[in-house]
Design a protein around this motif. Structure first.
Motif, PDB file in Angstrom:
ATOM      1  N   ALA A 180       0.833  -1.207   0.000  1.00 40.84           N
ATOM      2  CA  ALA A 180       0.000   0.000   0.000  1.00 40.84           C
ATOM      3  C   ALA A 180       0.866   1.254   0.000  1.00 40.84           C
ATOM      4  CB  ALA A 180      -0.935  -0.001   1.204  1.00 40.84           C
ATOM      5  N   ALA A 181       1.959   1.236   0.737  1.00 38.82           N
ATOM      6  CA  ALA A 181       2.865   2.383   0.769  1.00 38.82           C
ATOM      7  C   ALA A 181       3.513   2.589  -0.600  1.00 38.82           C
ATOM      8  CB  ALA A 181       3.933   2.189   1.837  1.00 38.82           C
ATOM      9  N   GLY A 182       3.904   1.503  -1.246  1.00 38.41           N
ATOM     10  CA  GLY A 182       4.493   1.600  -2.583  1.00 38.41           C
ATOM     11  C   GLY A 182       3.512   2.176  -3.592  1.00 38.41           C
ATOM     12  N   MET A 183       2.265   1.727  -3.519  1.00 37.65           N
ATOM     13  CA  MET A 183       1.237   2.259  -4.417  1.00 37.65           C
ATOM     14  C   MET A 183       0.984   3.739  -4.132  1.00 37.65           C
ATOM     15  SD  MET A 183       0.486  -0.038  -6.583  1.00 37.65           S
ATOM     16  CE  MET A 183      -1.032   0.576  -7.326  1.00 37.65           C
ATOM     17  N   GLY A 184       1.087   4.123  -2.872  1.00 35.10           N
ATOM     18  CA  GLY A 184       0.940   5.533  -2.518  1.00 35.10           C
ATOM     19  C   GLY A 184       2.033   6.385  -3.136  1.00 35.10           C
ATOM     20  N   ARG A 185       3.263   5.849  -3.151  1.00 35.59           N
ATOM     21  CA  ARG A 185       4.365   6.583  -3.776  1.00 35.59           C
ATOM     22  C   ARG A 185       4.162   6.705  -5.282  1.00 35.59           C
ATOM     23  NH1 ARG A 185       6.892   3.782   0.331  1.00 35.59           N
ATOM     24  NH2 ARG A 185       7.534   2.049  -1.000  1.00 35.59           N
ATOM     25  N   VAL A 186       3.682   5.634  -5.906  1.00 37.62           N
ATOM     26  CA  VAL A 186       3.392   5.680  -7.343  1.00 37.62           C
ATOM     27  C   VAL A 186       2.300   6.715  -7.614  1.00 37.62           C
ATOM     28  CG1 VAL A 186       2.474   4.377  -9.302  1.00 37.62           C
ATOM     29  CG2 VAL A 186       4.147   3.311  -7.778  1.00 37.62           C
ATOM     30  N   ARG A 187       1.236   6.697  -6.815  1.00 34.86           N
ATOM     31  CA  ARG A 187       0.148   7.658  -6.977  1.00 34.86           C
ATOM     32  C   ARG A 187       0.659   9.091  -6.853  1.00 34.86           C
ATOM     33  NH1 ARG A 187      -4.048   5.305  -4.850  1.00 34.86           N
ATOM     34  NH2 ARG A 187      -3.111   5.235  -2.803  1.00 34.86           N
ATOM     35  N   LYS A 188       1.529   9.338  -5.886  1.00 34.48           N
ATOM     36  CA  LYS A 188       2.086  10.686  -5.685  1.00 34.48           C
ATOM     37  C   LYS A 188       2.871  11.128  -6.919  1.00 34.48           C
ATOM     38  CE  LYS A 188       3.995  14.180  -3.231  1.00 34.48           C
ATOM     39  NZ  LYS A 188       4.464  15.012  -4.314  1.00 34.48           N
ATOM     40  N   MET A 189       3.677  10.226  -7.484  1.00 31.45           N
ATOM     41  CA  MET A 189       4.443  10.574  -8.687  1.00 31.45           C
ATOM     42  C   MET A 189       3.509  10.888  -9.858  1.00 31.45           C
ATOM     43  SD  MET A 189       7.668   8.019  -8.710  1.00 31.45           S
ATOM     44  CE  MET A 189       7.632   6.957  -7.286  1.00 31.45           C
ATOM     45  N   LEU A 190       2.423  10.136  -9.974  1.00 32.27           N
ATOM     46  CA  LEU A 190       1.466  10.397 -11.050  1.00 32.27           C
ATOM     47  C   LEU A 190       0.734  11.718 -10.822  1.00 32.27           C
ATOM     48  CD1 LEU A 190       0.121   6.794 -11.562  1.00 32.27           C
ATOM     49  CD2 LEU A 190       1.567   8.104 -13.137  1.00 32.27           C
ATOM     50  N   GLU A 191       0.413  12.031  -9.589  1.00 33.29           N
ATOM     51  CA  GLU A 191      -0.204  13.328  -9.283  1.00 33.29           C
ATOM     52  C   GLU A 191       0.748  14.459  -9.658  1.00 33.29           C
ATOM     53  OE1 GLU A 191      -1.122  12.899  -5.139  1.00 33.29           O
ATOM     54  OE2 GLU A 191      -2.965  11.771  -5.544  1.00 33.29           O
ATOM     55  N   ASP A 192       2.028  14.271  -9.404  1.00 34.65           N
ATOM     56  CA  ASP A 192       3.030  15.270  -9.802  1.00 34.65           C
ATOM     57  C   ASP A 192       3.078  15.407 -11.323  1.00 34.65           C
ATOM     58  OD1 ASP A 192       3.629  15.638  -7.127  1.00 34.65           O
ATOM     59  OD2 ASP A 192       5.481  14.453  -7.187  1.00 34.65           O
ATOM     60  N   ASP A 193       2.975  14.283 -12.034  1.00 31.67           N
ATOM     61  CA  ASP A 193       2.959  14.321 -13.503  1.00 31.67           C
ATOM     62  C   ASP A 193       1.760  15.103 -14.015  1.00 31.67           C
ATOM     63  OD1 ASP A 193       5.289  12.796 -13.730  1.00 31.67           O
ATOM     64  OD2 ASP A 193       4.206  10.907 -14.019  1.00 31.67           O
ATOM     65  N   VAL A 194       0.607  14.919 -13.386  1.00 34.52           N
ATOM     66  CA  VAL A 194      -0.598  15.633 -13.792  1.00 34.52           C
ATOM     67  C   VAL A 194      -0.427  17.128 -13.518  1.00 34.52           C
ATOM     68  CG1 VAL A 194      -3.064  15.981 -13.300  1.00 34.52           C
ATOM     69  CG2 VAL A 194      -2.144  13.665 -13.566  1.00 34.52           C
ATOM     70  N   ARG A 195       0.083  17.462 -12.325  1.00 34.07           N
ATOM     71  CA  ARG A 195       0.285  18.867 -11.962  1.00 34.07           C
ATOM     72  C   ARG A 195       1.236  19.576 -12.919  1.00 34.07           C
ATOM     73  NH1 ARG A 195      -0.644  17.476  -6.828  1.00 34.07           N
ATOM     74  NH2 ARG A 195       1.417  16.719  -6.358  1.00 34.07           N
ATOM     75  N   SER A 196       2.251  18.859 -13.372  1.00 31.08           N
ATOM     76  CA  SER A 196       3.238  19.477 -14.265  1.00 31.08           C
ATOM     77  C   SER A 196       2.814  19.432 -15.733  1.00 31.08           C
ATOM     78  CB  SER A 196       4.600  18.792 -14.105  1.00 31.08           C
ATOM     79  OG  SER A 196       4.538  17.468 -14.589  1.00 31.08           O
ATOM     80  N   GLY A 197       1.678  18.810 -16.020  1.00 33.15           N
ATOM     81  CA  GLY A 197       1.177  18.764 -17.383  1.00 33.15           C
ATOM     82  C   GLY A 197       1.747  17.633 -18.230  1.00 33.15           C
ATOM     83  N   LYS A 198       2.496  16.730 -17.610  1.00 35.47           N
ATOM     84  CA  LYS A 198       3.074  15.603 -18.356  1.00 35.47           C
ATOM     85  C   LYS A 198       2.024  14.562 -18.713  1.00 35.47           C
ATOM     86  CE  LYS A 198       7.573  16.093 -16.191  1.00 35.47           C
ATOM     87  NZ  LYS A 198       8.510  15.507 -15.219  1.00 35.47           N
ATOM     88  N   LEU A 199       0.984  14.439 -17.883  1.00 33.87           N
ATOM     89  CA  LEU A 199      -0.101  13.489 -18.107  1.00 33.87           C
ATOM     90  C   LEU A 199      -1.421  14.168 -17.798  1.00 33.87           C
ATOM     91  CD1 LEU A 199       1.173  10.284 -16.208  1.00 33.87           C
ATOM     92  CD2 LEU A 199       1.154  10.626 -18.676  1.00 33.87           C
ATOM     93  N   THR A 200      -2.476  13.688 -18.454  1.00 36.53           N
ATOM     94  CA  THR A 200      -3.817  14.110 -18.060  1.00 36.53           C
ATOM     95  C   THR A 200      -4.255  13.219 -16.899  1.00 36.53           C
ATOM     96  OG1 THR A 200      -4.963  12.550 -19.513  1.00 36.53           O
ATOM     97  CG2 THR A 200      -4.365  14.708 -20.462  1.00 36.53           C
ATOM     98  N   VAL A 201      -5.343  13.588 -16.266  1.00 30.25           N
ATOM     99  CA  VAL A 201      -5.874  12.773 -15.168  1.00 30.25           C
ATOM    100  C   VAL A 201      -6.223  11.381 -15.682  1.00 30.25           C
ATOM    101  CG1 VAL A 201      -7.796  12.532 -13.537  1.00 30.25           C
ATOM    102  CG2 VAL A 201      -6.694  14.751 -13.847  1.00 30.25           C
ATOM    103  N   LEU A 202      -6.827  11.301 -16.852  1.00 30.35           N
ATOM    104  CA  LEU A 202      -7.205  10.007 -17.417  1.00 30.35           C
ATOM    105  C   LEU A 202      -5.974   9.164 -17.737  1.00 30.35           C
ATOM    106  CD1 LEU A 202      -9.414   8.101 -18.347  1.00 30.35           C
ATOM    107  CD2 LEU A 202      -9.365   9.252 -20.578  1.00 30.35           C
ATOM    108  N   GLU A 203      -4.947   9.771 -18.308  1.00 29.15           N
ATOM    109  CA  GLU A 203      -3.710   9.037 -18.591  1.00 29.15           C
ATOM    110  C   GLU A 203      -3.083   8.513 -17.303  1.00 29.15           C
ATOM    111  OE1 GLU A 203      -2.186  11.365 -22.615  1.00 29.15           O
ATOM    112  OE2 GLU A 203      -1.731  12.216 -20.644  1.00 29.15           O
ATOM    113  N   ALA A 204      -3.059   9.341 -16.270  1.00 31.53           N
ATOM    114  CA  ALA A 204      -2.498   8.923 -14.988  1.00 31.53           C
ATOM    115  C   ALA A 204      -3.282   7.749 -14.418  1.00 31.53           C
ATOM    116  CB  ALA A 204      -2.484  10.090 -14.006  1.00 31.53           C
ATOM    117  N   ARG A 205      -4.585   7.771 -14.557  1.00 33.44           N
ATOM    118  CA  ARG A 205      -5.422   6.676 -14.069  1.00 33.44           C
ATOM    119  C   ARG A 205      -5.094   5.385 -14.816  1.00 33.44           C
ATOM    120  NH1 ARG A 205     -10.990   8.604 -14.240  1.00 33.44           N
ATOM    121  NH2 ARG A 205     -10.236   9.866 -12.518  1.00 33.44           N
ATOM    122  N   HIS A 206      -4.909   5.481 -16.134  1.00 29.66           N
ATOM    123  CA  HIS A 206      -4.543   4.301 -16.922  1.00 29.66           C
ATOM    124  C   HIS A 206      -3.185   3.756 -16.490  1.00 29.66           C
ATOM    125  CE1 HIS A 206      -7.969   4.273 -19.544  1.00 29.66           C
ATOM    126  NE2 HIS A 206      -7.728   5.495 -19.985  1.00 29.66           N
TER     127      HIS A 206
END
Length: 68
Positions: free
Chosen positions: A27-53
């Motif tokens: 669960a902690a590892g998945m949390g770290r992955v989620r945080k990195m994806l949230e950072d990608d969305v914030r920086s415009g590297k991914l859309t929310v939908l892409e991050a979810r995929h």
């Protein structure tokens, strides 16, 4: 497997198995992955939908079976 490696592989379109010693660590590892994806969305590297995929390409587990 480090969360950064999981993040990179999943972003590249590869299904990844995150193997950890127990459910809490998984669960902690998945949390770290989620945080990195949230950072990608914030920086415009991914859309929310892409991050979810990308997130859905990661399968956390405590078992070493099925890796072959």
């Amino acid at each position: 497997m480090g969360a950064g490696i999981v993040h990179s592989l999943a972003k590249a379109g590869i299904n990844v198995r995150l193997v950890e010693v127990d459910a809490k660590a998984a669960a902690a590892g998945m949390g770290r992955v989620r945080k990195m994806l949230e950072d990608d969305v914030r920086s415009g590297k991914l859309t929310v939908l892409e991050a979810r995929h990308v997130y859905n390409r990661v399968a956390p587990t405590t078992e070493w079976t099925g890796l072959g």
